[in-house]
Design an enzyme around this catalytic site. Structure first.
Site, PDB file in Angstrom:
ATOM      1  CG  ASN A  46     -49.985  18.913 -20.427  1.00 38.68           C
ATOM      2  OD1 ASN A  46     -51.159  19.154 -20.157  1.00 38.68           O
ATOM      3  ND2 ASN A  46     -49.167  18.325 -19.571  1.00 38.68           N
ATOM      4  CE  LYS A  81     -47.358  21.050 -17.509  1.00 34.61           C
ATOM      5  NZ  LYS A  81     -46.201  20.964 -16.642  1.00 34.61           N
ATOM      6  CG  HIS A 136     -47.811  14.920 -16.980  1.00 33.51           C
ATOM      7  ND1 HIS A 136     -47.380  15.626 -15.882  1.00 33.51           N
ATOM      8  CD2 HIS A 136     -47.352  15.575 -18.071  1.00 33.51           C
ATOM      9  CE1 HIS A 136     -46.698  16.674 -16.299  1.00 33.51           C
ATOM     10  NE2 HIS A 136     -46.671  16.679 -17.627  1.00 33.51           N
ATOM     11  CD  GLU A 165     -47.192  18.939 -13.916  1.00 37.83           C
ATOM     12  OE1 GLU A 165     -48.253  19.133 -14.533  1.00 37.83           O
ATOM     13  OE2 GLU A 165     -46.146  19.577 -14.159  1.00 37.83           O
ATOM     14  CD  GLU A 207     -43.450  15.474 -20.298  1.00 35.35           C
ATOM     15  OE1 GLU A 207     -43.517  16.452 -21.044  1.00 35.35           O
ATOM     16  OE2 GLU A 207     -44.212  15.297 -19.339  1.00 35.35           O
ATOM     17  N   GLY A 242     -40.965  22.651 -16.440  1.00 38.55           N
ATOM     18  CA  GLY A 242     -41.443  23.916 -15.870  1.00 38.55           C
ATOM     19  C   GLY A 242     -40.372  24.949 -15.642  1.00 38.55           C
ATOM     20  CB  SER A 290     -37.708  23.598 -19.876  1.00 30.74           C
ATOM     21  OG  SER A 290     -38.127  23.593 -18.537  1.00 30.74           O
TER      22      SER A 290
HETATM   23  C1  PEP Z   1     -44.935  18.957 -19.073  1.00 28.51           C
HETATM   24  O1  PEP Z   1     -45.133  19.035 -17.858  1.00 28.51           O
HETATM   25  O2  PEP Z   1     -45.460  18.056 -19.753  1.00 28.51           O
HETATM   26  C2  PEP Z   1     -44.067  19.941 -19.691  1.00 28.51           C
HETATM   27  C3  PEP Z   1     -43.410  19.564 -20.742  1.00 28.51           C
HETATM   28  O3  PEP Z   1     -44.018  21.149 -19.099  1.00 28.51           O
HETATM   29  P1  PEP Z   1     -43.058  22.393 -19.492  1.00 28.51           P
HETATM   30  O4  PEP Z   1     -43.008  22.478 -20.981  1.00 28.51           O
HETATM   31  O5  PEP Z   1     -43.741  23.573 -18.879  1.00 28.51           O
HETATM   32  O6  PEP Z   1     -41.720  22.089 -18.901  1.00 28.51           O
END
Ligand code: PEP
Length: 247
Positions: free
Chosen positions: A6, A8, A91, A93, A161, A167, A209
């Site tokens: 992803n 983003k 998601h 976000e 998630e 993040g 992460s």
């Molecule tokens: C995400 O937001 O889908 C995600 C997994 O982000 P990160 O890997 O940066 O934690």
């Protein structure tokens, strides 16, 4: 194993996007992992056009509308026409920007109607001592799955998630043994909607992460079917290391 990248809004340069796609195509070649890239929507058509590799593309979100006088919206149909075969839905976000469970259910229906495989994201903002977060997860799953037909339910890929783990760095991600418990819990809730072996076979990804340093342990100690990766998927060496660590 599925590795879904992803991007983003991290990748804003088309040349960088093309390099990452070339890496994705190489990683997908052996067929060891299913590699999916979710670029910013505006790049999708350019990156996916003429794609004959095993690399798949995903929308990062789809509109709650199905077209018409809706300035700025990108519908599931438009994403499918641009070359997406998957769509990230719900998601955190997007939920933070107003996507309620009801809106997520609508988006899920639009994605499915257009033949896209939804990657439905669920996850708690925080852990509380009374374990209310488990009810929240149950509710996210129930409102998304209840309106779907038996066939549609089987097409959904889940991405667990936990928002508190997104993040950060590998050290702050969920621990593999905690993830193993959560995957069991999610399968238990899914059993309500997916009879027999279907709940056991449902594809569940973890996101939050995931980095080259922790992906192997997370995969080995839990029953996840893959990962949804944000920041560690946006530069070629790191993207490559994720796949290598899993192999
Ligand atoms: C995400 O937001 O889908 C995600 C997994 O982000 P990160 O890997 O940066 O934690």
């Amino acid at each position: 194993m599925i590795i879904a990248a992803n991007w983003k809004a991290y990748v804003e340069d088309i040349e960088r996007a093309k390099k990452l796609v070339a890496t994705g195509k190489r990683l997908a070649r052996g067929g060891i992992h299913q590699i999916i890239i979710a670029p910013p929507g505006i790049f999708l058509s350019l990156l996916a056009s003429g794609n004959r590799s095993a690399l798949a593309f995903a929308a990062q979100d789809v509109s709650h509308t199905t077209g018409g006088a809706q300035t700025g919206e990108n519908t599931a149909q438009a994403y499918a026409a641009a070359g997406a075969t998957f769509a990230i839905i719900g998601h955190s976000e997007r939920r933070a920007l107003g996507d309620t469970n009801a809106i997520v259910a609508e988006k899920l229906a639009h994605a499915l109607a257009q033949g896209l495989t939804p990657i439905l994201c669920i996850g708690e903002r925080e852990r509380d001592e009374e374990s209310r977060y488990l009810s929240l997860l149950r509710e996210e799953l129930e409102t998304a799955f209840a309106p779907l037909s038996a066939k549609e339910r089987q097409r959904v890929v889940l991405a667990y998630e936990p928002i508190w783990a997104i993040g950060k760095g590998a050290a702050d991600a969920m621990r593999p043994e905690e993830l193993a418990e959560m995957v069991l819990y999610i399968r238990k809730v899914l059993a309500q909607f997916l009879p027999g072996k279907a709940a056991t076979n449902a594809r569940i990804l973890y996101g939050g992460s995931v980095e080259p340093a922790n992906i192997r342990a997370l995969a080995a100690q839990s029953q996840v079917d893959g990962f949804l990766v944000g920041h560690a998927s946006i530069d070629p060496p790191s993207f490559q290391s994720l796949a290598k660590a899993l192999s």
